[in-house]
Scaffold this motif. Structure first.
Motif, mmCIF file in Angstrom:
data_model
loop_
_atom_site.group_PDB
_atom_site.id
_atom_site.type_symbol
_atom_site.label_atom_id
_atom_site.label_comp_id
_atom_site.label_asym_id
_atom_site.label_seq_id
_atom_site.Cartn_x
_atom_site.Cartn_y
_atom_site.Cartn_z
ATOM 1 N N LEU A 182 -28.886 -55.494 28.238
ATOM 2 C CA LEU A 182 -27.473 -55.749 27.964
ATOM 3 C C LEU A 182 -27.265 -57.136 27.366
ATOM 4 N N ARG A 183 -28.022 -58.119 27.848
ATOM 5 C CA ARG A 183 -27.902 -59.470 27.293
ATOM 6 C C ARG A 183 -28.321 -59.479 25.827
ATOM 7 N N ASN A 184 -29.383 -58.758 25.500
ATOM 8 C CA ASN A 184 -29.828 -58.684 24.102
ATOM 9 C C ASN A 184 -28.776 -58.007 23.227
ATOM 10 N N LEU A 185 -28.152 -56.958 23.765
ATOM 11 C CA LEU A 185 -27.106 -56.271 23.005
ATOM 12 C C LEU A 185 -25.926 -57.207 22.756
ATOM 13 N N MET A 186 -25.501 -57.926 23.791
ATOM 14 C CA MET A 186 -24.384 -58.852 23.617
ATOM 15 C C MET A 186 -24.716 -59.905 22.564
ATOM 16 N N ASN A 187 -25.918 -60.466 22.638
ATOM 17 C CA ASN A 187 -26.311 -61.490 21.666
ATOM 18 C C ASN A 187 -26.358 -60.923 20.249
ATOM 19 N N THR A 188 -26.826 -59.682 20.123
ATOM 20 C CA THR A 188 -26.878 -59.051 18.803
ATOM 21 C C THR A 188 -25.487 -58.954 18.193
ATOM 22 N N VAL A 189 -24.524 -58.506 18.999
ATOM 23 C CA VAL A 189 -23.152 -58.351 18.506
ATOM 24 C C VAL A 189 -22.535 -59.713 18.188
ATOM 25 N N LEU A 190 -22.660 -60.655 19.115
ATOM 26 C CA LEU A 190 -21.996 -61.947 18.941
ATOM 27 C C LEU A 190 -22.610 -62.782 17.828
ATOM 28 N N ASN A 191 -23.825 -62.433 17.402
ATOM 29 C CA ASN A 191 -24.471 -63.170 16.313
ATOM 30 C C ASN A 191 -24.303 -62.503 14.954
ATOM 31 N N ILE A 192 -23.560 -61.406 14.902
ATOM 32 C CA ILE A 192 -23.199 -60.848 13.598
ATOM 33 C C ILE A 192 -22.402 -61.922 12.853
ATOM 34 N N PRO A 193 -22.781 -62.268 11.632
ATOM 35 C CA PRO A 193 -22.193 -63.441 10.961
ATOM 36 C C PRO A 193 -20.668 -63.491 10.988
#
Length: 417
Positions: A182-193
């Motif tokens: 879940l942490r990886n998913l959150m980081n993936t979304v929040l790092n979308i430019p």
């Protein structure tokens, strides 16, 4: 192309996923942000929404409320809603599971009264409900063998909803122990430019969340006086605060206890996260800035300061005459002059200042400000010392409006006895 207007609070919350979808797809939209103070003080704002709640998305003039309905519509339009009916059902399932967890937390944070019951509910939410919900979401995420998100090969509405809601919790100061998936998913979304840029450029974080993270304790006597506007500002912002009301007759004995914290030996005193502040004007100005009661620009702020100063010129002579010099041999003469000349002239001048504002009922702009609260409290104090001022029409209308605000009406009913 459709025209969009999103109306939501001036904070991060339920409207963010819609903003993210617009940002990622370069869709222009009108971002109409409303302060909490404006929402609670102006009933017409709620009346102009389909169900009395925010967010509201207006598309070509058609108003749509309910954040999930808005999110689902935009997800369909911009390709975040799965490839078939089974994927769509699974996306809906995840979004509803997130809501089951978050809605309980929101109810506790913002709608429960302070006290032992709220603390018990909050403890249960943080220690039981939230971890159980996180574990279920982690299991659902593991079931998807095709991509990094909850459903299918690409990110969907469910992933954005998860990242938005759980990052909101962390902004509010509640660190969530997320499993690595879940942490990886959150980081993936929040790092979308586009999302990262949106969040970095969003200068005004949710004022309400900042307020929740601060702790306040107010010290004053057990009557209205100079602390009343401070109390009202907390009430209107729905910000909890601890209060120590000191009986006036015991102040002489208790004063030594507080002297080290009182530069001028006077109350009110406000503790903010342990830091001590005195002087009612300084305290009120800080709270007005923090809670959105201090205008929208430097000109409005200056006008509010001007009104506060004018009000002081009207009321302070009464404090001197009726409180400090009430045993003076010329009290009757000075009191008569104040009641028959000084006060009516002062009220007439304040009435003219009100008449200069064509936008709203108060002194400045469309919303109720610190200056308006100060007027109601100060003129109410005049009545409490048996003065019988004849309020001009705009002042009377403003007084009635403020005193009918539900939070203030309930407070006055409780304490004004």
């Amino acid at each position: 192309m459709s025209s969009y207007s999103l109306t939501d609070f001036d904070s991060e919350g339920r409207g963010d996923v819609a903003r993210w979808f617009f940002a990622m797809n370069l869709i222009p939209f009108h971002d109409n942000r409303i302060s909490l103070n404006s929402w609670y003080c102006n009933s017409k704002l709620a009346e102009n929404t389909p169900f009395g709640k925010l967010p509201v998305l207006e598309i070509d003039g058609l108003k749509i409320c309910q954040s999930k309905a808005i999110g689902r519509l935009l997800a369909k339009r911009y390709g975040y809603y799965g490839r078939n009916d089974l994927e769509q059902a699974r996306i809906d399932m995840v979004v509803d599971c997130i809501a089951d967890v978050m809605d309980r937390g929101l109810h506790i944070f913002f709608y429960m009264d302070e006290g032992s019951k709220k603390q018990k509910e909050l403890k249960d939410f943080i220690e039981t409900t939230l971890p159980e919900g996180v574990a279920c979401l982690s299991n659902i995420l593991d079931e998807n063998q095709y991509g990094t998100g909850f459903v299918g090969e690409t990110l969907t509405w469910a992933d954005y909803e998860f990242a938005s809601q759980f990052s909101w919790l962390e902004i509010a100061g509640h660190v969530v122990n997320l499993p690595s998936n879940l942490r990886n998913l959150m980081n993936t979304v929040l790092n979308i430019p586009q999302i990262k840029e949106y969040r970095e450029n969003y200068a005004k974080r949710s004022q309400h969340l900042q307020q929740v993270m601060s702790s306040y304790k107010l010290y004053y006597f057990d009557f209205p006086g100079r602390a009343e506007v401070i109390r009202w500002q907390f009430l209107l912002a729905k910000v909890p605060f601890e209060e120590e009301r000191i009986p006036k007759e015991k102040w002489a004995d208790l004063k030594p206890k507080y002297l080290s914290d009182l530069p001028f030996g006077q109350l009110p005193l406000l503790e903010v996260d342990g830091k001590k502040l005195c002087q009612s004007g300084a305290i009120n100005r800080m709270l007005a800035k923090k809670f959105g009661n201090y205008g929208k620009n430097i000109e409005e702020e200056t006008r509010i300061d001007m009104v506060i100063g004018c009000m002081s010129d009207v009321i302070e002579p009464a404090v001197v005459i009726y409180i400090r010099n009430k045993d003076s041999p010329d009290f009757e003469k000075k009191a008569a002059d104040y009641e028959n000349r000084v006060l009516p002239e002062g009220l007439a001048k304040l009435e003219k200042l009100l008449e200069q504002n064509n936008e709203g009922i108060g002194f400045v702009g469309k919303d109720i400000t610190w200056a308006d609260l100060e007027l109601v409290v100060q003129t109410g104090w005049c009545k409490s010392i048996n003065l019988k001022p004849n309020f001009p029409p705009r002042i009377q209308k403003l007084r009635e409006h403020v005193l009918q605000i539900p939070e203030i009406a309930a407070y006055v009913a409780k304490y004004d006895k």
